[in-house]
Design a protein around this motif. Structure first.
Motif, short mmCIF file in Angstrom:
data_model
loop_
_atom_site.label_atom_id
_atom_site.label_comp_id
_atom_site.label_asym_id
_atom_site.label_seq_id
_atom_site.Cartn_x
_atom_site.Cartn_y
_atom_site.Cartn_z
N UNK A 27 0.87 -1.18 0.00
CA UNK A 27 0.00 0.00 0.00
C UNK A 27 0.90 1.22 0.00
N UNK A 28 0.32 2.40 -0.14
CA UNK A 28 1.09 3.65 -0.03
C UNK A 28 1.30 4.05 1.43
N UNK A 29 0.63 3.37 2.35
CA UNK A 29 0.72 3.72 3.76
C UNK A 29 2.01 3.20 4.37
N UNK A 30 2.49 3.92 5.39
CA UNK A 30 3.66 3.48 6.13
C UNK A 30 3.44 3.74 7.61
N UNK A 31 4.08 2.93 8.44
CA UNK A 31 3.97 3.05 9.89
C UNK A 31 4.84 4.21 10.37
N UNK A 32 4.25 5.11 11.12
CA UNK A 32 4.99 6.23 11.70
C UNK A 32 5.39 5.89 13.13
N UNK A 33 4.45 5.37 13.90
CA UNK A 33 4.74 5.06 15.29
C UNK A 33 3.75 4.02 15.80
N UNK A 34 4.21 3.21 16.71
CA UNK A 34 3.36 2.23 17.38
C UNK A 34 3.80 2.17 18.83
N UNK A 35 2.87 2.41 19.74
CA UNK A 35 3.19 2.34 21.15
C UNK A 35 2.17 1.45 21.86
N UNK A 36 2.64 0.78 22.88
CA UNK A 36 1.77 0.00 23.74
C UNK A 36 2.14 0.34 25.18
N UNK A 37 1.16 0.86 25.92
CA UNK A 37 1.42 1.23 27.32
C UNK A 37 1.34 0.00 28.21
N UNK A 38 1.71 0.18 29.46
CA UNK A 38 1.65 -0.91 30.43
C UNK A 38 0.22 -1.41 30.64
N UNK A 39 -0.75 -0.55 30.40
CA UNK A 39 -2.15 -0.95 30.57
C UNK A 39 -2.78 -1.42 29.24
N UNK A 40 -1.93 -1.79 28.28
CA UNK A 40 -2.35 -2.33 26.98
C UNK A 40 -3.17 -1.34 26.14
N UNK A 41 -2.79 -0.10 26.16
CA UNK A 41 -3.36 0.89 25.24
C UNK A 41 -2.45 0.93 24.02
#
Length: 153
Positions: A17-31
């Protein structure tokens, strides 16, 4: 949630796709927060589609989590080279590692660095007044604190 597993899944979904990942975060509370971008911008329908794919792949019955899929904000600092490439030819604000603030046009991007063109006042020898000249400044990605798209109001 395992961030590596989620990241691999998301990158697999973005492949071809033309999309790309900029950022991915997962907090301690699974957000889980997933930020994507593309040269044409981000369509809300694509965010919904990606969100559903993630929810199907990672059962909430096994591990409860909160999921947010969206676009990288225009006012957010650039995090990946794709954002630099998207904004080639646009005016950007650069905060250098030594605290200088520069406004220039993003003119070149490669895997090691980027170049902006700024206007500087220079007084030619024998001239009464200074003139504006274009000056290219190249930065390694690690040599700046932030780069953001410049908004003209």
């Amino acid at each position: 949630m395992d961030i590596k597993e989620v990241k691999e899944f998301v990158e697999g979904q973005l492949k071809d796709t033309d999309y790309f990942l900029v950022d991915l975060t997962i907090t301690a509370s699974n957000e889980i927060k997933v930020e994507v971008d593309s040269p044409q911008g981000v369509d809300i329908d694509y965010c919904v589609e990606l969100s559903r794919a993630i929810e199907e792949a990672f059962s909430r019955d096994e591990e409860d989590y909160e999921l947010e899929v969206g676009s990288a904000g225009l006012s957010s600092p650039f995090k990946v080279i794709g954002q630099y490439e998207k904004h080639l030819g646009d005016r950007v604000d650069v905060l250098t590692a030594d605290g200088r603030k520069l406004l220039g046009t993003l003119t070149e991007v490669n895997p090691e660095n980027f170049t902006i063109t700024v206007q500087s006042k220079v007084k030619p020898e024998g001239a009464k007044r200074p003139v504006l000249v274009d000056e290219n400044i190249t930065f390694a990605f690690g040599d700046v604190k932030s780069v953001k798209y410049h908004f003209d109001f």
